[in-house]
Design a protein around this motif. Structure first.
Motif, PDB file in Angstrom:
ATOM      1  N   VAL A 195       0.793  -0.812   0.312  1.00 56.00           N
ATOM      2  CA  VAL A 195       0.237  -0.438  -0.413  1.00 56.00           C
ATOM      3  C   VAL A 195       0.983   1.222  -0.025  1.00 56.00           C
ATOM      4  O   VAL A 195       2.083   1.334   0.521  1.00 56.00           O
ATOM      5  CB  VAL A 195      -0.746  -0.088   1.392  1.00 56.00           C
ATOM      6  CG1 VAL A 195      -1.943   1.407   1.290  1.00 56.00           C
ATOM      7  CG2 VAL A 195      -1.794  -1.265   1.611  1.00 56.00           C
ATOM      8  N   ASN A 197       0.227   5.015   0.105  1.00 53.32           N
ATOM      9  CA  ASN A 197      -0.593   6.263   0.229  1.00 53.32           C
ATOM     10  C   ASN A 197      -0.088   6.543   1.003  1.00 53.32           C
ATOM     11  O   ASN A 197       0.630   6.088   2.365  1.00 53.32           O
ATOM     12  CB  ASN A 197      -2.096   5.549   0.101  1.00 53.32           C
ATOM     13  CG  ASN A 197      -3.070   4.953   1.186  1.00 53.32           C
ATOM     14  OD1 ASN A 197      -2.278   5.554   2.491  1.00 53.32           O
ATOM     15  ND2 ASN A 197      -3.786   4.394   0.918  1.00 53.32           N
ATOM     16  N   SER A 199      -1.393   7.701   4.417  1.00 53.22           N
ATOM     17  CA  SER A 199      -1.228   7.331   5.476  1.00 53.22           C
ATOM     18  C   SER A 199      -0.955   6.335   5.773  1.00 53.22           C
ATOM     19  O   SER A 199      -1.024   6.325   7.259  1.00 53.22           O
ATOM     20  CB  SER A 199      -3.278   6.617   5.629  1.00 53.22           C
ATOM     21  OG  SER A 199      -3.309   6.073   5.389  1.00 53.22           O
ATOM     22  N   PHE A 200      -0.355   5.341   4.886  1.00 52.49           N
ATOM     23  CA  PHE A 200       0.619   4.453   5.149  1.00 52.49           C
ATOM     24  C   PHE A 200       1.961   5.040   5.687  1.00 52.49           C
ATOM     25  O   PHE A 200       2.148   4.122   6.826  1.00 52.49           O
ATOM     26  CB  PHE A 200       0.404   3.888   3.973  1.00 52.49           C
ATOM     27  CG  PHE A 200       1.126   2.745   4.201  1.00 52.49           C
ATOM     28  CD1 PHE A 200       0.074   1.409   4.096  1.00 52.49           C
ATOM     29  CD2 PHE A 200       1.792   2.061   3.548  1.00 52.49           C
ATOM     30  CE1 PHE A 200       0.545   0.288   4.543  1.00 52.49           C
ATOM     31  CE2 PHE A 200       2.088   0.508   3.616  1.00 52.49           C
ATOM     32  CZ  PHE A 200       1.717   0.136   4.573  1.00 52.49           C
TER      33      PHE A 200
END
Ligand SMILES: *[C@@H]1O[C@H](CO)[C@@H](O)[C@H](O)[C@H]1NC(C)=O
Ligand SMILES: *[C@@H]1O[C@H](CO)[C@@H](O)[C@H](O)[C@H]1NC(C)=O
Ligand SMILES: *[C@@H]1O[C@H](CO)[C@@H](O)[C@H](O)[C@H]1NC(C)=O
Ligand SMILES: *[C@@H]1O[C@H](CO)[C@@H](O)[C@H](O)[C@H]1NC(C)=O
Length: 485
Positions: A195, A197, A199-200
């Motif tokens: 993942v 992004n 927030s990651f």
């Protein structure tokens, strides 16, 4: 040559493509006509997936390298642990994951008591061995498909979060420890951060990270707990042998395409918890062509080196040093890259770890990833020599060619020159790769400078690679990957 003789020759080439490629493989200065009979191509979807996975994986590797650099600055060079004594020799079949849409190679692995069977990604870029895992009380949806069931293994022992091991030496272990008897949890970036992004990435900074310990999270997609567990291997004489006291991960949530296709990761990287290390620090692998059908099998072998075979043309061993400064990765010293014998103008800093460059050998990356200055030089040299071939646009690849005329083609010969006199001269299909019926693309990806470069598994395919970690030696030679001995 009479027409019937020509026909016979073509027929022979058609039937024995391997022997031709192998015999031709070592004559670096001659052009090679390559006829390769290919299985039905898994198609463009696979090629696109490889490219996407590799790009994501680069971020994970970069984060871990960054961390290693920080740690070295703050705490000095970590002491090199001695490998565990080799339990003896054993090997495992190694298959391309292409049939499952993955760019990695899978081994069959038996974990627990009684043994539960899994297909794991053989990964030199990870030190933790882990399997998807369903513990009692886990949401059945957290991991899909086949999973390790710790409740059914009598040898499964969670490592406690209060233990020294959890606090000081397990990579990616989390600081959270609700009770002293709670298991040591991880958030691991071993195989790929699937993942990508914001927030990651933010999560990365919410996990405790102190100056000298190894608590660190790059925001990976594999969460779980560490355990002390046994594995079963089949020795070369056919007997089964239990390997005890392995540190393995029981992953209760995992995201990522190769995670979907496999059951987890076999850690072959360099660190004291790595399986390769626990199995003696001496291992070898041979990966078949990544587009081979599922039943084409190479191998991953552990134990003392086989006696070197007599040097035959095209099968000579090449030897170079491995650098262990970039734990858990295996660094190689690159001197340069040549195309058709011409050394390309690439600044030396590209291969220099201290200057932000350097190169690693990684079985979990598919394509060849080159830092921008090297990428530009290599692509310029290859595309100039392929200018005769009609171009075709195949997103997201940058340089693709219409190969549907079917004519045998003269392809530029690329070679990677390693420290010492070792030269990796892969078959051209390893860098001008088949991505769809009648379409070939350059299998090379740019990494923005400054960056390390990665020799991925496609460039390594059809070679036998032998790692001698204790002596920091790496040797390789062309091979059909038929099992040794
Ligand atoms: C970003 O990552 C989080 C955590 O995995 C995920 O829940 C969310 O759906 C992702 N957002 C996007 C836009 O991909
Ligand atoms: C694993 O467990 C065994 C027996 O319980 C013990 O002897 C060994 O030290 C443990 N190893 C690790 C790495 O915790
Ligand atoms: C793989 O399977 C195909 C048929 O599915 C067979 O023709 C071929 O000989 C097999 N190859 C090997 C190496 O077993
Ligand atoms: C390649 O060229 C052939 C012949 O000109 C054409 O029929 C075919 O569609 C082309 N393939 C691609 C992928 O563009």
């Amino acid at each position: 040559m009479s027409p019937s003789l020509l026909l016979l020759l073509l027929l022979l080439l058609y039937c024995f493509p391997f022997s031709l490629a192998a015999a031709a493989g070592d004559h670096s200065d001659s052009f090679v006509f390559e006829f390769h009979r290919r299985p039905a191509l898994p198609g463009l979807d696979l090629a696109r997936q490889l490219l996407l996975d590799d790009k994501l994986r680069q971020r994970t590797i970069r984060a871990r390298l960054e961390h290693a650099r920080h740690r070295r600055r703050a705490c000095g060079v970590p002491h090199a642990p001695a490998p565990a004594p080799a339990p003896t020799s054993f090997d495992m079949p190694l298959n391309s994951g292409a049939y499952a849409g993955a760019g990695q190679y899978f081994v069959r692995f038996q974990l627990g008591t009684p043994a539960q069977r899994f297909e794991l990604v053989a990964d030199t870029g990870s030190d933790l061995t882990w399997a998807k895992c369903r513990r009692r009380g886990d949401d059945a949806k957290s991991v899909s498909g086949r999973a390790f069931l710790p409740a059914e293994s009598s040898s499964f022992r969670p490592i406690l979060c209060s233990s020294d091991m959890c606090r000081n030496s397990l990579p990616f272990s989390l600081t959270t420890c609700p009770t002293p008897a709670s298991p040591c949890a991880y958030d691991y970036g071993g195989s790929e951060a699937a993942v990508d992004n914001h927030s990651f990435m933010k999560k990365k900074f919410t996990v405790g990270l102190t100056a000298c310990d190894r608590r660190y999270s790059d925001g990976s997609a594999a969460h779980g707990i560490f355990a002390n567990e046994s594995a079963t291997v089949i020795l070369s004489d056919g007997r089964r042998r239990k390997l005890r006291g392995l540190v393995v991960g029981c992953t209760s949530s995992a995201v990522g395409s190769s995670f979907r296709a496999s059951d987890g990761v076999l850690g072959l990287g360099y660190s004291d918890i790595s399986f390769a290390y626990r199995a003696g620090g001496h291992f070898a692998y041979c990966m078949v062509d990544h587009l081979s059908p599922r039943n084409a099998t190479g191998f991953l072998a552990f134990g003392p080196a086989p006696a070197p075979p007599p040097p035959t043309a095209g099968r000579r061993w090449r030897e170079t040093a491995i650098s262990l400064d970039v734990e858990p990765f295996y660094g190689v010293g690159v001197r340069g890259i040549s195309v058709d014998g011409e050394m390309l103008p690439i600044p030396a800093s590209v291969w220099d770890l201290a200057a932000g460059g350097g190169a690693i050998l990684d079985s979990g990356t598919s394509l060849t990833v080159l830092a921008e200055p090297a990428y530009r030089a290599v692509v310029e040299a290859l595309t100039r020599r392929l200018a005769w071939a009609p171009r075709v646009r195949v997103e997201p690849f940058e340089h693709c060619y219409n190969w549907s005329t079917g004519a045998p083609a003269v392809l530029p010969r690329m070679a990677v020159h390693l420290e010492g006199t070792a030269r990796l001269a892969p078959p051209s299909k390893s860098y001008v790769i088949d991505v769809a019926e009648g379409v070939k693309c350059l299998g090379i990806v740019a990494a923005p400078w400054p960056s390390f470069s990665t020799i991925g598994n496609i460039l390594q395919q059809e070679h036998l690679w032998e790692f001698d970690v204790a002596n920091r030696r790496l040797r390789f030679r062309r091979s059909t990957c038929r099992k040794r001995r």
